[in-house]
Design a protein around this motif. Sequence first.
Motif, PDB file in Angstrom:
ATOM      1  N   PHE A   1      -3.172  16.500 -13.890  1.00 23.19           N
ATOM      2  CA  PHE A   1      -3.756  15.446 -14.715  1.00 23.19           C
ATOM      3  C   PHE A   1      -4.864  14.724 -13.950  1.00 23.19           C
ATOM      4  N   TYR A   2      -4.596  14.349 -12.709  1.00 21.14           N
ATOM      5  CA  TYR A   2      -5.592  13.637 -11.912  1.00 21.14           C
ATOM      6  C   TYR A   2      -6.742  14.541 -11.490  1.00 21.14           C
ATOM      7  N   GLU A   3      -6.445  15.798 -11.261  1.00 19.17           N
ATOM      8  CA  GLU A   3      -7.534  16.710 -10.913  1.00 19.17           C
ATOM      9  C   GLU A   3      -8.524  16.856 -12.071  1.00 19.17           C
ATOM     10  N   ILE A   4      -8.008  16.828 -13.289  1.00 21.39           N
ATOM     11  CA  ILE A   4      -8.887  16.881 -14.461  1.00 21.39           C
ATOM     12  C   ILE A   4      -9.647  15.560 -14.602  1.00 21.39           C
ATOM     13  N   ALA A   5      -8.913  14.445 -14.574  1.00 20.44           N
ATOM     14  CA  ALA A   5      -9.523  13.140 -14.822  1.00 20.44           C
ATOM     15  C   ALA A   5     -10.544  12.758 -13.760  1.00 20.44           C
ATOM     16  N   ASN A   6     -10.341  13.230 -12.531  1.00 22.99           N
ATOM     17  CA  ASN A   6     -11.224  12.827 -11.431  1.00 22.99           C
ATOM     18  C   ASN A   6     -12.332  13.825 -11.133  1.00 22.99           C
ATOM     19  N   SER A   7     -12.406  14.893 -11.884  1.00 23.80           N
ATOM     20  CA  SER A   7     -13.413  15.907 -11.611  1.00 23.80           C
ATOM     21  C   SER A   7     -14.796  15.423 -12.033  1.00 23.80           C
TER      22      SER A   7
END
Length: 243
Positions: free
Chosen positions: A33-39
């Motif tokens: 989730f964070y890898e998507i949101a922070n990309s």
Amino acid sequence: MEQEQFEWIPFFEAIADGLLRYKGDRPALLQEFYEIANSEDYRKTEAVYTDKYKDGSTGRLKDIDPFTVIALLMRTGGKKRNFAAMRLARFLQVDMANPRFYAGAPMIRPEESLFFAYEEERKDGDIDLHWDLLEKAINFADSENNENDEENKNAFVAAFDQSLAVKPIGQKYLTMGLFWVRADFFPVLSTPVCNYIKRKWNVSVDREINGEEYLKIRDNLMLETYRSFPAISHAAYLKKAIR
């Protein structure tokens, strides 16, 4: 063309099924989730997903619910949505192309895309309740004889009522989450939809409903409209757009 407009529905159903497999493995899901949101492709929106802890400090979310994950796709459009859909589908092993059209799929405001309160106000187990609702909703919607399946119906009603008590969710967003995961079975009761069904078919929705009342509204819509819930939602948002 109508089928193409609603091609997001089977995609979201598959996403929901994939998410359910992570009910007991949320750290791995939260990391993705964070890898998507922070990309860079999603334009780094970590600030929206910053929690406020009980000790007064802030930091990343320590847990995640399925509806907040799906909201990644519905808080934005265009390239960011396509990127998030592609990444989430790959992570959940959903072998389907990204939807091109999202007719009737309600958007959510970025500042309201968390389906639970900050840790400083959150009750223990709140996030678990949303996972339980996802499971009960899928079981009820997908049962072979769902209209007469009292066991799954009662389990869903109980789970709905428990999730509804999670602050600051409210019936608008809870039914939105259910609509995302099984749009052909659960209606969304957003403000545009409630206004539309009241004017067109005189189907009223109280400001506070429970699970039993939600299913009664669902039955009334099926009886009065003879239209699918996605079609109703799409018509409601079109009506809002041209007013």
